[in-house]
Design a protein around this motif. Structure first.
Motif, PDB file in Angstrom:
ATOM      1  N   LEU A  99     -14.734 -22.097  11.769  1.00  0.00           N
ATOM      2  CA  LEU A  99     -13.435 -21.448  11.923  1.00  0.00           C
ATOM      3  C   LEU A  99     -12.805 -21.323  10.546  1.00  0.00           C
ATOM      4  O   LEU A  99     -12.764 -22.290   9.776  1.00  0.00           O
ATOM      5  CB  LEU A  99     -12.524 -22.275  12.838  1.00  0.00           C
ATOM      6  N   ARG A 134      -8.337 -17.145  11.179  1.00  0.00           N
ATOM      7  CA  ARG A 134      -7.858 -17.157  12.568  1.00  0.00           C
ATOM      8  C   ARG A 134      -6.537 -17.896  12.701  1.00  0.00           C
ATOM      9  O   ARG A 134      -5.839 -17.770  13.701  1.00  0.00           O
ATOM     10  CB  ARG A 134      -8.906 -17.825  13.465  1.00  0.00           C
ATOM     11  N   ARG A 172      -3.394 -10.701  15.663  1.00  0.00           N
ATOM     12  CA  ARG A 172      -4.250 -11.618  16.422  1.00  0.00           C
ATOM     13  C   ARG A 172      -4.536 -12.866  15.593  1.00  0.00           C
ATOM     14  O   ARG A 172      -5.670 -13.315  15.436  1.00  0.00           O
ATOM     15  CB  ARG A 172      -5.557 -10.935  16.836  1.00  0.00           C
ATOM     16  N   LEU A 173      -3.454 -13.469  15.098  1.00  0.00           N
ATOM     17  CA  LEU A 173      -3.529 -14.595  14.181  1.00  0.00           C
ATOM     18  C   LEU A 173      -2.670 -15.746  14.685  1.00  0.00           C
ATOM     19  O   LEU A 173      -1.505 -15.548  15.049  1.00  0.00           O
ATOM     20  CB  LEU A 173      -3.021 -14.153  12.796  1.00  0.00           C
ATOM     21  N   TRP A 174      -3.220 -16.950  14.715  1.00  0.00           N
ATOM     22  CA  TRP A 174      -2.439 -18.139  15.026  1.00  0.00           C
ATOM     23  C   TRP A 174      -1.603 -18.529  13.808  1.00  0.00           C
ATOM     24  O   TRP A 174      -2.085 -18.421  12.671  1.00  0.00           O
ATOM     25  CB  TRP A 174      -3.349 -19.305  15.395  1.00  0.00           C
ATOM     26  N   ASP A 220      -2.205 -16.290  19.032  1.00  0.00           N
ATOM     27  CA  ASP A 220      -2.537 -14.937  18.578  1.00  0.00           C
ATOM     28  C   ASP A 220      -2.083 -13.855  19.544  1.00  0.00           C
ATOM     29  O   ASP A 220      -2.406 -12.683  19.359  1.00  0.00           O
ATOM     30  CB  ASP A 220      -4.035 -14.809  18.290  1.00  0.00           C
ATOM     31  N   ASP A 241     -10.399 -21.380  19.367  1.00  0.00           N
ATOM     32  CA  ASP A 241     -11.832 -21.073  19.308  1.00  0.00           C
ATOM     33  C   ASP A 241     -12.701 -22.334  19.314  1.00  0.00           C
ATOM     34  O   ASP A 241     -13.702 -22.431  18.604  1.00  0.00           O
ATOM     35  CB  ASP A 241     -12.148 -20.239  18.062  1.00  0.00           C
TER      36      ASP A 241
END
Length: 279
Positions: free
Chosen positions: A7, A40, A83-85, A109, A143
């Protein structure tokens, strides 16, 4: 679905101001850079969006709370777009006359706040003049990787870091506004003792003491913000050969050792063991 083997995360080192609007613009710019680099998740320092008490803020009446709230929503909206934490250091206002929490917002996200970590071990000045403490740990998963949260002076409380080991986190996100360089030594020790990654996000104002970095589960620095930079990209890679002892051997063995059964079953009854006053 099987957990991902790696990740990519981004760790920020921003200049924090007393202006939430300015801070929000910086946060969103770095979010875009992180997304472009394939991250991510992005982590920000303590008090990053609202400003941090004792530094940018001397009195809560100085804070434009409507601006802080609007910037929170803008960050969440961009998280959904990218789409990002996002793990965002900011202040969480409570109902007056209660003092606010010193917090890390966890934004997924899809742009939703899925949790908030409130600093539990506040400093002497914080607890007497600025903040209301929290009381619970905070974990979340991205993830297949589980993260925990901690803030600044909590580095001095090893029981908090061992608690997260028992909660089976893969990576501890430590956001801080440090006051000395020994802080980094403590962070590396916690990572090595508990055999998890530790991501440390600090402001540009403290770069002369230490920089934002990703520490591996054996205590080495895997990635560090460069001089004058605001962001570093790090990889949590379960398959990295150099991490196999820490992740595959040391961590499970230490968990077994802490439980204690491997020692209790080997206790003996022997007068030479019981007598502690002779050679």
């Amino acid at each position: 679905m099987a957990p991902s083997n790696s990740l990519r995360i981004a760790i920020a080192q921003t200049t924090i101001s007393a202006d939430a609007r300015q801070n929000g613009e910086t946060v969103r710019r770095l979010m875009r850079e992180a997304a472009e680099a394939g991250a991510r998740l992005i982590q920000f320092p303590e008090g990053c969006l609202s400003g941090y008490a004792k530094e940018q803020i001397s009195d809560w009446d100085q804070v434009d709370w409507s601006a802080v709230e609007e910037e929170h929503h803008r960050v969440a909206g961009l998280a959904a777009d990218l789409r990002l934490w996002v793990v965002l250091g900011s202040t969480h206002r409570l109902t007056p006359p209660h003092r606010p929490h010193n917090s890390l917002y966890v934004i997924d996200d899809a742009g939703q706040v899925v949790g908030r970590y409130d600093k539990r071990y506040c400093s002497h000045t914080e607890i007497n003049h600025y903040y209301t403490p929290g009381f619970e740990p905070m974990t979340f998963s991205v993830d297949g990787f589980t993260f925990g949260c901690a803030i600044c002076v909590e580095i001095n409380f090893p029981e908090l870091f061992s608690e997260y080991e028992r909660l089976d986190v893969d990576c501890l996100l430590l956001s801080a506004y440090p006051v000395d360089s020994i802080f980094e030594v403590k962070a590396r020790a916690h990572a090595a003792i508990n055999n998890y990654w530790l991501a440390m996000s600090t402001p540009a104002q403290t770069a002369h003491l230490l920089r934002s970095e990703l520490i591996g589960p054996e205590g080495t620095v895997l990635a560090r913000v460069g001089a004058g930079a605001e962001l570093v990209i790090g990889e949590l890679d379960r398959g990295a050969p150099e991490l196999q002892v820490a992740l595959g051997k040391a961590r499970p063995w230490r968990a077994s050792a802490r439980e204690g059964e491997i020692y209790r079953t080997r206790r003996v009854t022997d007068t030479r063991s019981a007598d502690l006053t002779n050679f």
